[in-house]
Write a protein that holds these residues in place. Structure first.
Motif, mmCIF file in Angstrom:
data_model
loop_
_atom_site.group_PDB
_atom_site.id
_atom_site.type_symbol
_atom_site.label_atom_id
_atom_site.label_comp_id
_atom_site.label_asym_id
_atom_site.label_seq_id
_atom_site.Cartn_x
_atom_site.Cartn_y
_atom_site.Cartn_z
ATOM 1 N N UNK A 182 45.221 31.563 5.091
ATOM 2 C CA UNK A 182 45.659 32.725 5.853
ATOM 3 C C UNK A 182 46.570 32.332 7.113
ATOM 4 N N UNK A 183 45.957 31.156 7.799
ATOM 5 C CA UNK A 183 46.604 30.725 8.718
ATOM 6 C C UNK A 183 47.126 29.191 8.470
ATOM 7 N N UNK A 184 47.252 28.601 7.302
ATOM 8 C CA UNK A 184 47.811 27.320 7.232
ATOM 9 C C UNK A 184 49.051 27.236 7.567
ATOM 10 N N UNK A 185 49.729 28.405 7.832
ATOM 11 C CA UNK A 185 51.352 28.250 8.006
ATOM 12 C C UNK A 185 51.832 27.588 9.301
ATOM 13 N N UNK A 186 50.787 27.513 10.441
ATOM 14 C CA UNK A 186 51.183 26.586 11.533
ATOM 15 C C UNK A 186 49.747 25.675 11.773
ATOM 16 N N UNK A 187 49.287 25.368 10.502
ATOM 17 C CA UNK A 187 48.354 24.130 10.864
ATOM 18 C C UNK A 187 47.159 25.064 11.658
ATOM 19 N N UNK A 188 46.751 26.029 11.372
ATOM 20 C CA UNK A 188 45.641 26.824 12.065
ATOM 21 C C UNK A 188 45.661 26.839 13.664
ATOM 22 N N UNK A 189 46.857 26.811 14.301
ATOM 23 C CA UNK A 189 46.945 26.649 15.560
ATOM 24 C C UNK A 189 47.362 27.953 16.424
ATOM 25 N N UNK A 190 47.297 28.077 17.567
ATOM 26 C CA UNK A 190 47.561 28.937 18.574
ATOM 27 C C UNK A 190 47.840 28.319 19.924
ATOM 28 N N UNK A 191 47.982 29.265 21.089
ATOM 29 C CA UNK A 191 47.951 28.848 22.133
ATOM 30 C C UNK A 191 47.587 30.153 23.038
ATOM 31 N N UNK A 192 46.501 29.854 24.100
ATOM 32 C CA UNK A 192 46.453 31.202 24.943
ATOM 33 C C UNK A 192 47.338 31.211 25.980
ATOM 34 N N UNK A 193 47.747 32.474 26.230
ATOM 35 C CA UNK A 193 49.026 32.655 26.782
ATOM 36 C C UNK A 193 48.848 32.018 28.586
ATOM 37 N N UNK A 194 47.466 31.763 28.886
ATOM 38 C CA UNK A 194 47.475 31.479 30.308
ATOM 39 C C UNK A 194 47.713 29.741 30.226
ATOM 40 N N UNK A 195 47.258 29.355 29.087
ATOM 41 C CA UNK A 195 47.745 27.747 29.084
ATOM 42 C C UNK A 195 49.400 27.829 28.661
ATOM 43 N N UNK A 196 49.959 28.583 27.900
ATOM 44 C CA UNK A 196 51.385 28.438 27.968
ATOM 45 C C UNK A 196 52.144 28.600 29.148
#
Length: 279
Positions: A192-206
């Motif tokens: 389901x999330x392999x498309x970005x190697x299971x990544x994300x970023x919290x907007x506050x850290x962005x």
């Protein structure tokens, strides 16, 4: 600093504007839509005249112009508009913002690139894991192509103008705190999330990454992956990689849940230190 933020009404933009103001900066949001009286100025970034006019001074909001520009405005993902509309909007807007800033005498620019230039959605597996900024861009959509070409434009502009600094932040999938409720469901299917190697970023850290990039003093162009310190999964990385990318080279110890979108460069050069996790 006096900072113009394009796209300050967007998901990441709202958090960036708030963070910069919380750290004492004067911020004006340049966007198509926003709230009157909130430091918002309506603008069509596809119109070079409007952009240059705004960056050289806005009555009452920023009459003396700006010290820095954060360019976040874009059609933010593939499939939200036609390919032609996506390419035209993103390329023309970015050209107008970067060249307008140069004409206005602004040399401190941070712009939103994208994790997609790494080869997302990884239907063709990445060259190695964790991925980093060291291999050539692999755009797989018109949106990603526009982001890659925006980086190439920044490279040439900083060559033409040695005093200019442009930092491109390759943001992972931006999440707000309310988005985290659905994360446990990802464990059931590793694809389901392999498309970005299971990544994300919290907007506050962005937003922290934007601020750190603005503070970084070195002129020239540079690019950084900006992601959370962990993945969206509870499952161990070694298990996920063995299941989904069994033939890809793994560099170093990736056991546990640490990000597979390497943020080592952002940590070392910018001092980026993500503080937020869905966990």
């Amino acid at each position: 600093m006096r900072i113009a933020v394009t796209g300050g009404s967007g998901k990441l933009g709202r958090t960036v504007v708030r963070d910069l103001r919380d750290h004492g900066h004067q911020v004006v949001n340049l966007d198509r839509a926003g709230e009157r009286g909130s430091g918002f100025v309506q603008i069509d970034l596809r119109d070079a005249g409007q952009v240059l006019d705004a960056l050289t001074g806005i009555d009452e909001q920023a009459p003396d112009g700006f010290d820095a520009v954060v360019h976040l405005s874009a059609i933010p993902a593939p499939g939200l508009a036609s390919n032609t509309a996506t390419f035209q909007n993103n390329m023309i807007s970015t050209h107008n913002v970067l060249t307008g800033a140069i004409k206005a005498g602004i040399t401190n620019i941070v712009t939103a690139s994208s994790e997609t230039v790494l080869g997302l959605p990884f239907d063709t597996p990445p060259p190695y894991i964790p991925v980093d900024e060291e291999y050539a861009a692999r755009p797989e959509s018109t949106y990603s192509l526009s982001k890659h070409l925006e980086e190439q434009m920044a490279i040439e502009l900083t060559r033409w103008h040695p005093e200019l600094k442009i930092i491109a932040l390759r943001f992972s999938n931006v999440m707000d705190e309310e988005d985290y409720a659905r994360f446990p469901d990802f464990d059931a299917d590793a694809t389901l999330r392999k498309w970005n190697l299971w990544g994300y970023v919290d907007g506050r850290d962005g937003a922290q990454a934007v601020r750190k990039a603005l503070e970084h003093p070195a002129p020239g162009f540079d690019r950084f992956i900006v992601a959370a310190a962990d993945t969206v999964m509870s499952r161990d990385n070694t298990e996920l990689i063995a299941e989904v990318f069994p033939d890809v080279e793994v560099r170093g110890d990736v056991s546990g849940n640490g990000t597979l979108l390497s943020i080592d460069k952002a940590r070392a050069v910018l001092g980026y230190a993500p503080q937020h996790s869905w966990r």
